[in-house]
Design a protein around this motif. Structure first.
Motif, short mmCIF file in Angstrom:
data_model
loop_
_atom_site.label_atom_id
_atom_site.label_comp_id
_atom_site.label_asym_id
_atom_site.label_seq_id
_atom_site.Cartn_x
_atom_site.Cartn_y
_atom_site.Cartn_z
N GLY A 51 0.78 -0.67 -0.07
CA GLY A 51 0.22 -0.03 -0.24
C GLY A 51 0.88 1.14 -0.10
O GLY A 51 0.38 2.33 -0.60
N VAL A 54 1.52 1.42 -3.55
CA VAL A 54 0.69 1.93 -4.28
C VAL A 54 0.25 3.42 -4.35
O VAL A 54 0.40 4.19 -5.14
N HIS A 55 0.62 3.59 -2.67
CA HIS A 55 0.57 5.27 -2.40
C HIS A 55 1.17 6.21 -2.90
O HIS A 55 0.39 7.12 -3.36
N VAL A 80 -7.06 6.14 -2.78
CA VAL A 80 -6.52 4.31 -3.98
C VAL A 80 -5.69 3.92 -2.24
O VAL A 80 -6.34 2.63 -3.00
N ALA A 81 -5.11 4.16 -2.36
CA ALA A 81 -4.35 3.01 -1.04
C ALA A 81 -5.17 2.53 -0.87
O ALA A 81 -4.94 1.19 -0.07
N ASN A 84 -6.37 -0.22 -2.18
CA ASN A 84 -5.85 -1.09 -2.54
C ASN A 84 -6.31 -2.46 -1.43
O ASN A 84 -5.94 -3.56 -1.83
N ASN A 85 -6.22 -1.79 -0.49
CA ASN A 85 -5.05 -2.35 1.04
C ASN A 85 -6.67 -2.94 1.49
O ASN A 85 -6.77 -4.64 1.90
N ALA A 87 -8.74 -3.95 -0.71
CA ALA A 87 -8.96 -5.36 -2.14
C ALA A 87 -7.76 -6.55 -1.71
O ALA A 87 -8.72 -7.35 -1.33
N LEU A 88 -6.48 -6.03 -1.30
CA LEU A 88 -5.81 -7.57 -1.00
C LEU A 88 -5.72 -7.67 0.26
O LEU A 88 -5.71 -9.41 0.17
#
Length: 163
Positions: A51, A54-55, A80-81, A84-85, A87-88
């Motif tokens: 993350g 991604v950030h 966004v991060a 993403n975190n 979802a993962l």
């Protein structure tokens, strides 16, 4: 048709083997840390490290490509991060409690709320440590540790609680 059955059986066997390896790794980790760390927590932390990457990618895109001010690019990167975190973590750390459909959306919103509080605690602890003569990286690490523990514990209880 028979060939497909063999492939399906092999896939299920590989999945069971992977589950056994993870279970064994979890037991070794628990034993080595006197039950202080779980495999799920390690996966949660690894997702957090991803993350961070991604950030910074989202932040760079916001500033360099889109031309946003830092504040707006930072806001975009955080949004966004966190997504993403979530979802993962849903796919990896909590795959045995994976959320789908409406529960996924509800879980994502809860995760945003929990992560926002975690970010505030990160800033508070980091600022407190920095104000008490800690070097910047010790203060930053302390803040990050606070938020990862908060996010893990609260999201485990509220987002991916056992049903």
């Amino acid at each position: 048709m028979g060939n497909l059955d063999v492939q399906g059986t092999q896939g299920r066997e590989q999945h069971r083997d992977q589950q056994r390896v993870e279970a064994d790794a979890g037991l070794v980790l628990a034993k080595a840390t006197s039950d202080l760390l779980s495999l799920r927590f390690i996966f949660f932390c690894l997702v957090g490290i991803v993350g961070i990457g991604v950030h910074f990618v989202a932040l760079s895109i916001g500033v360099a490509l889109i031309g946003l001010s830092f504040q707006w690019a930072q806001t975009l990167a955080i949004v966004v991060a966190i997504a993403n975190n979530f979802a993962l973590n849903n796919a990896i750390a909590y795959r045995d409690q994976r959320l789908t459909g409406v529960n996924y959306l509800t879980g994502l919103l809860l995760f945003y709320l929990i992560s926002s509080i975690g970010a505030l605690s990160n800033m508070s602890v980091g600022n407190w440590l920095f104000g008490h003569e800690q070097t910047w990286w010790v203060a930053g690490l302390g803040g990050a540790a606070m938020s990862v523990v908060w996010n893990y514990v609260i999201s485990s209880m509220m987002v991916w609680r056992s049903r």
